[in-house]
Design a protein around this motif. Structure first.
Motif, PDB file in Angstrom:
ATOM      1  N   VAL A  81      32.492-116.026   7.836  1.00  0.00           N
ATOM      2  CA  VAL A  81      32.891-114.708   8.312  1.00  0.00           C
ATOM      3  C   VAL A  81      34.163-114.312   7.602  1.00  0.00           C
ATOM      4  N   ALA A  82      34.158-113.145   6.966  1.00  0.00           N
ATOM      5  CA  ALA A  82      35.335-112.661   6.260  1.00  0.00           C
ATOM      6  C   ALA A  82      36.146-111.785   7.191  1.00  0.00           C
ATOM      7  N   GLU A 125      38.017-106.250  12.500  1.00  0.00           N
ATOM      8  CA  GLU A 125      36.707-106.176  11.882  1.00  0.00           C
ATOM      9  C   GLU A 125      36.387-107.495  11.183  1.00  0.00           C
ATOM     10  N   ARG A 126      35.312-108.119  11.576  1.00  0.00           N
ATOM     11  CA  ARG A 126      34.877-109.352  10.937  1.00  0.00           C
ATOM     12  C   ARG A 126      33.512-109.090  10.315  1.00  0.00           C
ATOM     13  N   LYS A 127      33.304-109.629   9.124  1.00  0.00           N
ATOM     14  CA  LYS A 127      32.097-109.324   8.370  1.00  0.00           C
ATOM     15  C   LYS A 127      31.373-110.601   8.000  1.00  0.00           C
ATOM     16  N   LEU A 182      31.156-113.764  -0.530  1.00  0.00           N
ATOM     17  CA  LEU A 182      31.062-112.327  -0.734  1.00  0.00           C
ATOM     18  C   LEU A 182      30.365-111.712   0.467  1.00  0.00           C
ATOM     19  N   PRO A 183      30.742-110.493   0.866  1.00  0.00           N
ATOM     20  CA  PRO A 183      30.120-109.907   2.051  1.00  0.00           C
ATOM     21  C   PRO A 183      28.642-109.587   1.824  1.00  0.00           C
ATOM     22  N   HIS A 216      29.152-102.394   2.380  1.00  0.00           N
ATOM     23  CA  HIS A 216      29.467-103.559   3.204  1.00  0.00           C
ATOM     24  C   HIS A 216      29.480-103.247   4.689  1.00  0.00           C
ATOM     25  N   ASN A 217      29.674-101.965   5.075  1.00  0.00           N
ATOM     26  CA  ASN A 217      29.581-101.629   6.487  1.00  0.00           C
ATOM     27  C   ASN A 217      28.605-100.488   6.749  1.00  0.00           C
ATOM     28  N   SER A 218      27.730-100.187   5.790  1.00  0.00           N
ATOM     29  CA  SER A 218      26.643 -99.219   5.927  1.00  0.00           C
ATOM     30  C   SER A 218      27.127 -97.823   6.305  1.00  0.00           C
TER      31      SER A 218
END
Length: 190
Positions: A44-45, A51-53, A60-61, A94-96
């Protein structure tokens, strides 16, 4: 010579034995604290504090596929700007989220950069989630979901399900690329 013998004897007396607090330590009775798994854990980045991705194993996300691309005409189906139509100017994978021209305007207070220059209040286009928009047909004035099909020449294209209109034509793509170059040239000139 005597100093060497004294050093060797002191080192042998300081040599560590395999004991911990007076008990013998044998590697055969050692049980590992961490158990290995077949699957690697999900990484998890941390993009922002809140906000965690989700990430791929190479840190890479994960980039999500979206039904819209730059240059598409879309209609907003939910939110404050519901019912408005506009053109997609930027896609953030990355977050649509997407940025639509003249839609979802937010005010931004900008401080003065130089002494004597006044501050400003400007309107900027904020991102909107891609699930809140549908592709829009200008000819038939209808919003529709997106379908995918392969043409006779083997090319994969997107089309509007309600109207059957093909979205991914070469002319639309060239026009979008040309407008993007013009916009970057205008920004560089100012």
């Amino acid at each position: 010579m005597t100093t060497m013998v004294a050093l060797q004897s002191s080192f042998t007396s300081l040599s560590l034995s395999n004991s911990f607090l007076g008990q013998r330590f044998s590697p055969s009775c050692y049980t590992p604290l961490v158990k290995l798994t077949e699957k690697p854990c999900s990484i998890v980045a941390k993009l922002k504090r809140w906000e965690r991705k989700e990430c791929k194993p190479n840190s890479l996300p994960v980039l999500h596929k979206m039904h819209v691309k730059v240059g598409d005409t879309v209609k907003v189906i939910s939110g404050n700007d519901k019912g408005k139509t506009g053109e997609v100017t930027r896609v953030i994978k990355h977050n649509s989220t997407i940025v639509i021209k003249e839609i979802n305007l937010k005010t931004k207070h900008v401080k003065s950069r130089e002494e004597g220059e006044p501050g400003q209040i400007i309107k900027i286009e904020a991102p909107i989630h891609s699930s809140n928009v549908m592709l829009y047909s200008k000819e038939q004035n209808v919003a529709s979901r997106v379908g995918h099909k392969t043409l006779e020449n083997g090319k994969h294209v997107r089309y509007l399900i309600k109207t059957g209109e093909i979205i991914d034509s070469a002319e639309n793509w060239k026009r979008a690329v040309k407008e993007k170059k013009e916009n970057t040239a205008e920004v560089a000139a100012t």
